[in-house]
Scaffold this motif. Structure first.
Motif, short mmCIF file in Angstrom:
data_model
loop_
_atom_site.label_atom_id
_atom_site.label_comp_id
_atom_site.label_asym_id
_atom_site.label_seq_id
_atom_site.Cartn_x
_atom_site.Cartn_y
_atom_site.Cartn_z
N VAL A 25 -51.77 -39.56 -35.59
CA VAL A 25 -51.95 -40.15 -34.26
C VAL A 25 -52.27 -41.63 -34.41
O VAL A 25 -53.06 -42.01 -35.27
CB VAL A 25 -53.11 -39.44 -33.51
CG1 VAL A 25 -53.33 -40.04 -32.14
CG2 VAL A 25 -52.86 -37.95 -33.41
N TRP A 26 -51.67 -42.46 -33.55
CA TRP A 26 -51.96 -43.89 -33.53
C TRP A 26 -51.90 -44.39 -32.09
O TRP A 26 -51.45 -43.68 -31.21
CB TRP A 26 -50.97 -44.67 -34.40
CG TRP A 26 -49.56 -44.57 -33.92
CD1 TRP A 26 -48.94 -45.39 -33.02
CD2 TRP A 26 -48.59 -43.59 -34.29
NE1 TRP A 26 -47.64 -44.98 -32.81
CE2 TRP A 26 -47.41 -43.87 -33.58
CE3 TRP A 26 -48.62 -42.49 -35.15
CZ2 TRP A 26 -46.26 -43.10 -33.70
CZ3 TRP A 26 -47.47 -41.72 -35.27
CH2 TRP A 26 -46.31 -42.04 -34.56
N GLY A 27 -52.36 -45.58 -31.89
CA GLY A 27 -52.33 -46.16 -30.55
C GLY A 27 -53.45 -45.59 -29.69
O GLY A 27 -54.56 -45.36 -30.16
N VAL A 28 -53.14 -45.34 -28.43
CA VAL A 28 -54.14 -44.88 -27.47
C VAL A 28 -54.02 -43.37 -27.29
O VAL A 28 -52.98 -42.86 -26.89
CB VAL A 28 -53.97 -45.59 -26.11
CG1 VAL A 28 -54.97 -45.07 -25.10
CG2 VAL A 28 -54.13 -47.10 -26.29
N LEU A 29 -55.11 -42.66 -27.59
CA LEU A 29 -55.15 -41.21 -27.43
C LEU A 29 -55.72 -40.91 -26.05
O LEU A 29 -56.89 -41.13 -25.78
CB LEU A 29 -56.04 -40.59 -28.51
CG LEU A 29 -56.20 -39.08 -28.47
CD1 LEU A 29 -54.86 -38.38 -28.69
CD2 LEU A 29 -57.21 -38.62 -29.49
N ASP A 30 -54.83 -40.43 -25.17
CA ASP A 30 -55.26 -40.08 -23.81
C ASP A 30 -54.84 -38.65 -23.50
O ASP A 30 -54.17 -38.00 -24.30
CB ASP A 30 -54.72 -41.07 -22.78
CG ASP A 30 -53.20 -41.12 -22.74
OD1 ASP A 30 -52.52 -40.25 -23.32
OD2 ASP A 30 -52.66 -42.04 -22.10
#
Length: 135
Positions: A25-30
């Motif tokens: 997982v990378w970036g924004v976890l929403d």
């Protein structure tokens, strides 16, 4: 072995032989990215709910989930209570998130979810279960 990458901030690999789902997982976890991952996983014919999971939150991952959203996500979790689930978190915030999710799932009868600081520790924990299960 099946591997894909998509734009919502994760890559997914299902290894049927090892009975392991590996996620990066990378970036924004929403909430929407978690739900998108779960929809993709459930639609994949190679996935079985009893497979183990290794999820690694890359150092640049940002958490954009409220505690209420984390609590809501426990109801749509696609994995079985027999699955071993290891989360590797490289930041205190993500480590805390992984531990909170593990606690919520434990209350639902899924006691094999752990948070780790290193991938090596997580892999050893998953493989220990797999070795014990093959004896």
């Amino acid at each position: 072995m099946n591997r894909r990458q998509n734009r919502v901030g994760y890559s997914l690999k299902i290894d049927k032989e090892r009975r392991l789902v590996t996620v990066s997982v990378w970036g924004v976890l929403d909430k929407e990215s978690v739900l998108a991952f779960r929809r993709e996983l459930l639609a994949d014919e190679d996935f079985k709910p009893e497979f183990n999971q290794l999820i690694e939150y890359n150092p640049d991952t940002k958490l954009a989930l409220s505690s209420q959203e984390v609590d809501e996500l426990k109801f749509s979790d696609p994995f079985s209570p027999v699955s071993r689930r290891a989360a590797v978190a490289h930041s205190d915030v993500l480590f805390g998130y992984a531990r909170m999710y593990a606690s919520l799932m434990e209350a639902r009868g899924q006691e094999k979810i752990r948070a780790f600081r290193t991938r090596a520790e997580a892999v050893l924990w998953i493989e220990a279960e797999q070795a014990a299960g093959s004896q």
